[in-house]
Design an enzyme around this catalytic site. Sequence first.
Site, PDB file in Angstrom:
ATOM      1  N   HIS A  23      -0.958   2.427   5.970  1.00  0.00           N
ATOM      2  CA  HIS A  23      -2.278   2.125   5.412  1.00  0.00           C
ATOM      3  C   HIS A  23      -3.400   2.943   6.052  1.00  0.00           C
ATOM      4  CE1 HIS A  23      -0.865  -1.272   2.981  1.00  0.00           C
ATOM      5  NE2 HIS A  23       0.017  -1.430   3.960  1.00  0.00           N
ATOM      6  N   SER A  46      -1.506  -4.415   7.574  1.00  0.00           N
ATOM      7  CA  SER A  46      -1.662  -4.441   6.125  1.00  0.00           C
ATOM      8  C   SER A  46      -2.349  -5.678   5.590  1.00  0.00           C
ATOM      9  CB  SER A  46      -0.288  -4.301   5.458  1.00  0.00           C
ATOM     10  OG  SER A  46       0.567  -5.369   5.827  1.00  0.00           O
ATOM     11  N   LYS A  73       0.759   4.992  -1.196  1.00  0.00           N
ATOM     12  CA  LYS A  73      -0.496   4.249  -1.046  1.00  0.00           C
ATOM     13  C   LYS A  73      -1.649   5.232  -1.241  1.00  0.00           C
ATOM     14  CE  LYS A  73       1.689   0.617   1.649  1.00  0.00           C
ATOM     15  NZ  LYS A  73       3.078   1.129   1.513  1.00  0.00           N
TER      16      LYS A  73
END
Length: 380
Positions: free
Chosen positions: A203, A175, A235
Amino acid sequence: MKTLEADLSRRRAQNLYRERLVLESSQGVEVRVGAETLLSFCSNDYLGLANDPRVIAAFQQGAQRYGVGAGASHLVSGHSRAHHVLEEELADFTGAARALLFSTGYMANLGVMSALTDRHDAIFEDRLNHASLIDAARLARARVTRYPHADVARLADILKHAPRGGLVTTDAVFSMDGDIAPLAGLAGLASEQDARLLVDDAHGLGVLGRNGRGTLEHLGMPLAPPVILMGTLGKALGVFGAFVAGEEALIETLIQRARTYIYTTALPPAVAEAVRASLRIVREEGWRRDRLRTLVARFRAGAERLGLVLLASPTPIQPVVLGTAEAALAASQRLREQGILVPAIRPPTVPEGSARLRITFSAAHEEKHVDRLLEALAML
């Protein structure tokens, strides 16, 4: 005895004090902070779905049908049809037999490790793993060994001297650096060791792979034992929550043993309905991933012309490492003075000496936004 006030003062003196921004707007390319309108390059809303009208409408319709709260845990009376169908759709999307919803990625990682390991087991984790994986290993009370970042050869040496079994854990996309873990090598070692590999793809999901299925698809790997997949829904999918995907026996074990699943109220069903809408968009609108790749390539080319040193990241996470916390804070402030929001990332989130600007891109950005960012960086 050290006082809280003294510790806070020390943090301020070391440029490590954290402060919250209060947004007056929804997530988007531009956000309002007080009286300022800022061009944002710090959100994990990679596909620009957090404020998508279709996702909002699904949330509203879900609230009309199910109310605003689940009312209980999944194992009491909180498991709705919306949750159940979303789990089936996530399993289909990732190529797993089943998937299981959790409230957050933090709780999902805690749940997996507490369910699958105890003090007699061993956990092997990348030194740059996310805090949720680090904390989960601590709370599992297993024997924890941290191997150098992305170093398959070093992990192989460690495993030669370890008992068989255990759990290897890693971010798929790291990340803070944006690089991709060597998942094929890690999976091979786990198989040889009769261990499992927990892959946190917070991610990568939605962003990587031809169909947005994440880092495993990007690397051409199936989701099958020894791999356990954890993915987040807040996300690239733009909503909230997380899930674990894998084989039937794994999911049933988590339902029976994962304390962070058993002993907490289920996600609001309206959130599940919003995620379902977002997942459909991820499946159908591959142009969002194409645009992300174009924007990242434009930024990296421009940064190279400016002489900026970037890490080797093919993802929307593009860090500019500046070294000290003081330097990162100063750079962040100068960008903000030019109307651009990129907070400084400092220790302990990143190692000492690697404080940085963590620049992230969204499919909602345009090329002119990238150019404006590059112009501002040129003035640092």
